[in-house]
Scaffold this motif. Sequence first.
Motif, PDB file in Angstrom:
ATOM      1  N   GLU A 128       0.829  -1.215   0.000  1.00  0.00           N
ATOM      2  CA  GLU A 128       0.000   0.000   0.000  1.00  0.00           C
ATOM      3  C   GLU A 128       0.858   1.257   0.000  1.00  0.00           C
ATOM      4  OE1 GLU A 128      -3.577   2.036   2.672  1.00  0.00           O
ATOM      5  OE2 GLU A 128      -2.866   0.004   3.116  1.00  0.00           O
ATOM      6  N   SER A 129       1.961   1.238   0.748  1.00  0.00           N
ATOM      7  CA  SER A 129       2.860   2.400   0.803  1.00  0.00           C
ATOM      8  C   SER A 129       4.157   2.079   0.068  1.00  0.00           C
ATOM      9  CB  SER A 129       3.143   2.779   2.262  1.00  0.00           C
ATOM     10  OG  SER A 129       1.964   3.126   2.938  1.00  0.00           O
ATOM     11  N   ARG A 133       4.302   5.230  -4.801  1.00  0.00           N
ATOM     12  CA  ARG A 133       3.304   6.096  -4.156  1.00  0.00           C
ATOM     13  C   ARG A 133       3.971   7.105  -3.229  1.00  0.00           C
ATOM     14  NH1 ARG A 133      -1.575   1.852  -2.565  1.00  0.00           N
ATOM     15  NH2 ARG A 133      -2.191   1.370  -4.714  1.00  0.00           N
ATOM     16  N   GLN A 134       5.059   6.719  -2.603  1.00  0.00           N
ATOM     17  CA  GLN A 134       5.783   7.660  -1.745  1.00  0.00           C
ATOM     18  C   GLN A 134       6.332   8.824  -2.555  1.00  0.00           C
ATOM     19  OE1 GLN A 134       8.701   5.803   0.830  1.00  0.00           O
ATOM     20  NE2 GLN A 134       7.351   4.070   1.233  1.00  0.00           N
TER      21      GLN A 134
END
Length: 224
Positions: A128-129, A133-134
């Motif tokens: 998810e992270s 995405r970061q």
Amino acid sequence: GVVFIDEIDKIVDTNSYGADASAEGVQVLIQLRPEHYRLDSFPRLLMFSAFLYCLLMQRDLLPLIEGCSISTKHGNVKTDHMLFVCSGAFHSCKPSDMLAELQGRLPIRVELKPLTENDMYLILTVPESNLIRQQIALLSTEGMEVTFSDDAVREIARVAAEINSTIENIGARRLHTVLERIMDEVSFTADDFAGGKNFQVTPAYVRERVSPMLVKSDLSKYIL
């Protein structure tokens, strides 16, 4: 419960010899007589200090893995029925260099395979992270919109796997190095894209940014 201890190889000294580790330490200590405490004996003293530190660290782990009661702020915790899982790269040493008692408490040994290109791609997309995405969230704080095409993500995974196989295999940490090289120029010029402007990372842009790393990997094979 399960206890995972990472980088167990960091407390293994290459000068130790498995079951004879304690005897080796005694031999080094006996050889360091008072008349040997001169400036030219400092390297030997440092070697013994490092060896003794690693030995004591392993000795401290033994009661925990064997099973004991530990006092914590939540009360006593027993480790008798806890599963201990240890991991390490063991580049400069071998598992057989650990204390014999510690080896006996860790009887099952498994060697993991290197991460493949597909594994790298899953690491970049499934969590998810994830790193992609970061990066998007980080640059959005500057008012910049960044998008990564699926082909660009696969190219990042391919480059990371290739560099791991040609220079040094550091696992998934290579993704951070590659992604940082790709995005460093964009990060410094984020103001030019402020106000909702979009910047798309493509496979061609990835190859352009990481090409110096690939050239270096080709040359490193011929350096003795």
